[in-house]
Write a protein that holds these residues in place. Structure first.
Motif, PDB file in Angstrom:
ATOM      1  N   LEU A  44       0.821  -1.207   0.000  1.00 23.71           N
ATOM      2  CA  LEU A  44       0.000   0.000   0.000  1.00 23.71           C
ATOM      3  C   LEU A  44       0.856   1.258   0.000  1.00 23.71           C
ATOM      4  N   GLY A  45       2.017   1.169   0.633  1.00 25.34           N
ATOM      5  CA  GLY A  45       2.899   2.327   0.638  1.00 25.34           C
ATOM      6  C   GLY A  45       3.423   2.671  -0.733  1.00 25.34           C
ATOM      7  N   ALA A  46       3.535   1.658  -1.601  1.00 27.13           N
ATOM      8  CA  ALA A  46       4.081   1.875  -2.944  1.00 27.13           C
ATOM      9  C   ALA A  46       3.019   1.861  -4.030  1.00 27.13           C
ATOM     10  N   THR A  47       1.842   1.305  -3.715  1.00 29.53           N
ATOM     11  CA  THR A  47       0.800   1.122  -4.731  1.00 29.53           C
ATOM     12  C   THR A  47      -0.535   1.619  -4.193  1.00 29.53           C
ATOM     13  N   PRO A  48      -0.889   2.866  -4.414  1.00 29.68           N
ATOM     14  CA  PRO A  48      -2.168   3.384  -3.924  1.00 29.68           C
ATOM     15  C   PRO A  48      -3.345   2.576  -4.474  1.00 29.68           C
ATOM     16  N   ALA A  49      -4.326   2.344  -3.620  1.00 27.81           N
ATOM     17  CA  ALA A  49      -5.522   1.597  -4.025  1.00 27.81           C
ATOM     18  C   ALA A  49      -6.762   2.300  -3.489  1.00 27.81           C
ATOM     19  N   ASP A  50      -7.869   2.069  -4.174  1.00 30.13           N
ATOM     20  CA  ASP A  50      -9.155   2.614  -3.734  1.00 30.13           C
ATOM     21  C   ASP A  50      -9.882   1.634  -2.818  1.00 30.13           C
ATOM     22  N   VAL A  51      -9.746   0.346  -3.149  1.00 27.86           N
ATOM     23  CA  VAL A  51     -10.448  -0.706  -2.410  1.00 27.86           C
ATOM     24  C   VAL A  51      -9.456  -1.805  -2.055  1.00 27.86           C
ATOM     25  N   LEU A  52      -9.553  -2.290  -0.826  1.00 28.20           N
ATOM     26  CA  LEU A  52      -8.751  -3.420  -0.379  1.00 28.20           C
ATOM     27  C   LEU A  52      -9.675  -4.591  -0.084  1.00 28.20           C
ATOM     28  N   LEU A  53      -9.420  -5.737  -0.723  1.00 26.03           N
ATOM     29  CA  LEU A  53     -10.112  -6.978  -0.385  1.00 26.03           C
ATOM     30  C   LEU A  53      -9.254  -7.684   0.650  1.00 26.03           C
ATOM     31  N   LEU A  54      -9.735  -7.777   1.883  1.00 24.37           N
ATOM     32  CA  LEU A  54      -8.911  -8.197   3.015  1.00 24.37           C
ATOM     33  C   LEU A  54      -9.430  -9.475   3.659  1.00 24.37           C
ATOM     34  N   ASP A  55      -8.571 -10.486   3.693  1.00 20.22           N
ATOM     35  CA  ASP A  55      -8.890 -11.730   4.393  1.00 20.22           C
ATOM     36  C   ASP A  55      -8.732 -11.529   5.898  1.00 20.22           C
ATOM     37  N   VAL A  56      -9.518 -12.247   6.681  1.00 20.02           N
ATOM     38  CA  VAL A  56      -9.505 -12.074   8.133  1.00 20.02           C
ATOM     39  C   VAL A  56      -8.321 -12.773   8.787  1.00 20.02           C
ATOM     40  N   THR A  57      -7.901 -13.917   8.254  1.00 22.41           N
ATOM     41  CA  THR A  57      -6.964 -14.788   8.976  1.00 22.41           C
ATOM     42  C   THR A  57      -5.604 -14.893   8.302  1.00 22.41           C
ATOM     43  N   MET A  58      -5.093 -13.808   7.747  1.00 20.48           N
ATOM     44  CA  MET A  58      -3.756 -13.832   7.153  1.00 20.48           C
ATOM     45  C   MET A  58      -2.679 -13.877   8.229  1.00 20.48           C
ATOM     46  N   PRO A  59      -1.482 -14.381   7.886  1.00 16.74           N
ATOM     47  CA  PRO A  59      -0.335 -14.263   8.804  1.00 16.74           C
ATOM     48  C   PRO A  59       0.021 -12.790   9.007  1.00 16.74           C
ATOM     49  N   GLY A  60       0.711 -12.533  10.102  1.00 19.94           N
ATOM     50  CA  GLY A  60       1.103 -11.153  10.407  1.00 19.94           C
ATOM     51  C   GLY A  60       0.294 -10.612  11.558  1.00 19.94           C
ATOM     52  N   PRO A  61       0.152  -9.297  11.639  1.00 18.99           N
ATOM     53  CA  PRO A  61      -0.614  -8.688  12.740  1.00 18.99           C
ATOM     54  C   PRO A  61      -2.033  -9.249  12.804  1.00 18.99           C
ATOM     55  N   ARG A  62      -2.573  -9.359  14.011  1.00 22.67           N
ATOM     56  CA  ARG A  62      -3.945  -9.824  14.163  1.00 22.67           C
ATOM     57  C   ARG A  62      -4.896  -8.872  13.454  1.00 22.67           C
ATOM     58  N   PHE A  63      -6.032  -9.409  13.030  1.00 21.53           N
ATOM     59  CA  PHE A  63      -6.962  -8.647  12.203  1.00 21.53           C
ATOM     60  C   PHE A  63      -7.366  -7.309  12.822  1.00 21.53           C
ATOM     61  N   PRO A  64      -7.770  -7.234  14.093  1.00 20.91           N
ATOM     62  CA  PRO A  64      -8.161  -5.920  14.640  1.00 20.91           C
ATOM     63  C   PRO A  64      -7.025  -4.909  14.591  1.00 20.91           C
ATOM     64  N   THR A  65      -5.807  -5.368  14.893  1.00 21.10           N
ATOM     65  CA  THR A  65      -4.653  -4.472  14.863  1.00 21.10           C
ATOM     66  C   THR A  65      -4.367  -4.005  13.452  1.00 21.10           C
ATOM     67  N   LEU A  66      -4.424  -4.932  12.503  1.00 17.99           N
ATOM     68  CA  LEU A  66      -4.156  -4.598  11.105  1.00 17.99           C
ATOM     69  C   LEU A  66      -5.189  -3.621  10.570  1.00 17.99           C
ATOM     70  N   LEU A  67      -6.455  -3.854  10.863  1.00 17.84           N
ATOM     71  CA  LEU A  67      -7.513  -2.971  10.374  1.00 17.84           C
ATOM     72  C   LEU A  67      -7.371  -1.572  10.964  1.00 17.84           C
ATOM     73  N   ALA A  68      -7.051  -1.505  12.255  1.00 17.88           N
ATOM     74  CA  ALA A  68      -6.868  -0.193  12.887  1.00 17.88           C
ATOM     75  C   ALA A  68      -5.695   0.549  12.255  1.00 17.88           C
ATOM     76  N   ASP A  69      -4.614  -0.169  11.961  1.00 13.39           N
ATOM     77  CA  ASP A  69      -3.439   0.442  11.334  1.00 13.39           C
ATOM     78  C   ASP A  69      -3.780   0.938   9.934  1.00 13.39           C
ATOM     79  N   LEU A  70      -4.522   0.138   9.191  1.00 14.02           N
ATOM     80  CA  LEU A  70      -4.933   0.535   7.844  1.00 14.02           C
ATOM     81  C   LEU A  70      -5.768   1.812   7.874  1.00 14.02           C
ATOM     82  N   LYS A  71      -6.719   1.888   8.777  1.00 18.34           N
ATOM     83  CA  LYS A  71      -7.592   3.053   8.833  1.00 18.34           C
ATOM     84  C   LYS A  71      -6.834   4.294   9.292  1.00 18.34           C
ATOM     85  N   ALA A  72      -5.825   4.099  10.152  1.00 16.39           N
ATOM     86  CA  ALA A  72      -5.039   5.240  10.617  1.00 16.39           C
ATOM     87  C   ALA A  72      -4.138   5.782   9.513  1.00 16.39           C
ATOM     88  N   ARG A  73      -3.532   4.889   8.739  1.00 15.87           N
ATOM     89  CA  ARG A  73      -2.587   5.317   7.710  1.00 15.87           C
ATOM     90  C   ARG A  73      -3.269   5.701   6.404  1.00 15.87           C
TER      91      ARG A  73
END
Length: 211
Positions: A44-73
């Motif tokens: 996302l930092g390199a490729t601006p997008a209008d819509v993100l299709l987001l899976d709930v159970t991906m590896p990495g940050p837990r979903f609530p944390t990831l979603l909050a980070d996405l909305k903040a940035r």
């Protein structure tokens, strides 16, 4: 106007299928893919997008944390959550946390396209059946499930208790003190009207909250 879509899912077959579906729509352009939360933030930092299709159970940050980070940035990014998890377990929380829509992966390809178009227009998308459930709940005709009264942090603590983590492990993972974790546990027991940690584990497993 072209809509740029980024796909985030840890299954390559799912990403390929979504890309194939969207390729048939002239106004939708898939600009990137990500297989985990960390790769998603880099893309996302390199490729601006209008819509993100987001899976709930991906590896990495837990979903609530990831979603909050996405909305903040990226506050203008429209996040459409795709999941195999039941709507009544996860959709309401995802919407409350800032998602623009929630769609089961079992839904049709046409419904996916309609969902993307709706969130791009500024709307919120859920299935018709879940929309009726939300309307009935808000109108007082159906009781609010007790788990929906939990805060995001309480929900995360409950998930980890359900996964069998000790108080110390939960404290370390969430960067909390053991005393704070104990306080959350007490609040969760009170809100869910349960008595013991064993009750919490059974509740989390019964309602599929350990993902």
């Amino acid at each position: 106007m072209m809509t740029n879509v980024l796909i985030a899912d840890d299954h390559g077959v799912v990403r390929a299928g979504l890309r194939h579906i969207l390729a048939r729509e002239p106004e939708l352009s898939v600009v990137g893919e990500a297989a985990d939360g960390n790769e998603l933030m880099a893309k996302l930092g390199a490729t601006p997008a209008d819509v993100l299709l987001l899976d709930v159970t991906m590896p990495g940050p837990r979903f609530p944390t990831l979603l909050a980070d996405l909305k903040a940035r990226y506050p203008a990014l429209r996040v459409l959550v795709l999941s195999m998890q039941p709507e009544d377990q996860f959709a309401e929380r995802a919407l409350r946390d800032g998602a623009a829509g929630y769609l089961s992966k079992e839904r049709s390809s046409q419904e996916l396209v309609e969902a993307i178009r709706k969130v791009v227009r500024g709307g919120t998308y859920v299935s018709p059946s879940f929309a009726e459930h939300l309307a009935a709940t808000l109108g007082g005709r159906l009781p609010v499930a007790r788990r929906h009264t939990l805060s995001d942090r309480e929900h995360e603590v409950l998930r980890l208790i359900g996964a069998g983590r000790t108080g110390g492990e939960i404290a370390a993972e969430l960067s909390l003190s053991p005393k704070t974790v104990s306080t959350y546990r007490t609040r969760i027991l009170r809100k869910l009207r349960l008595r013991t940690s064993a009750d919490l584990i059974r509740y989390a497993l019964q309602h599929q909250l350990t993902q």
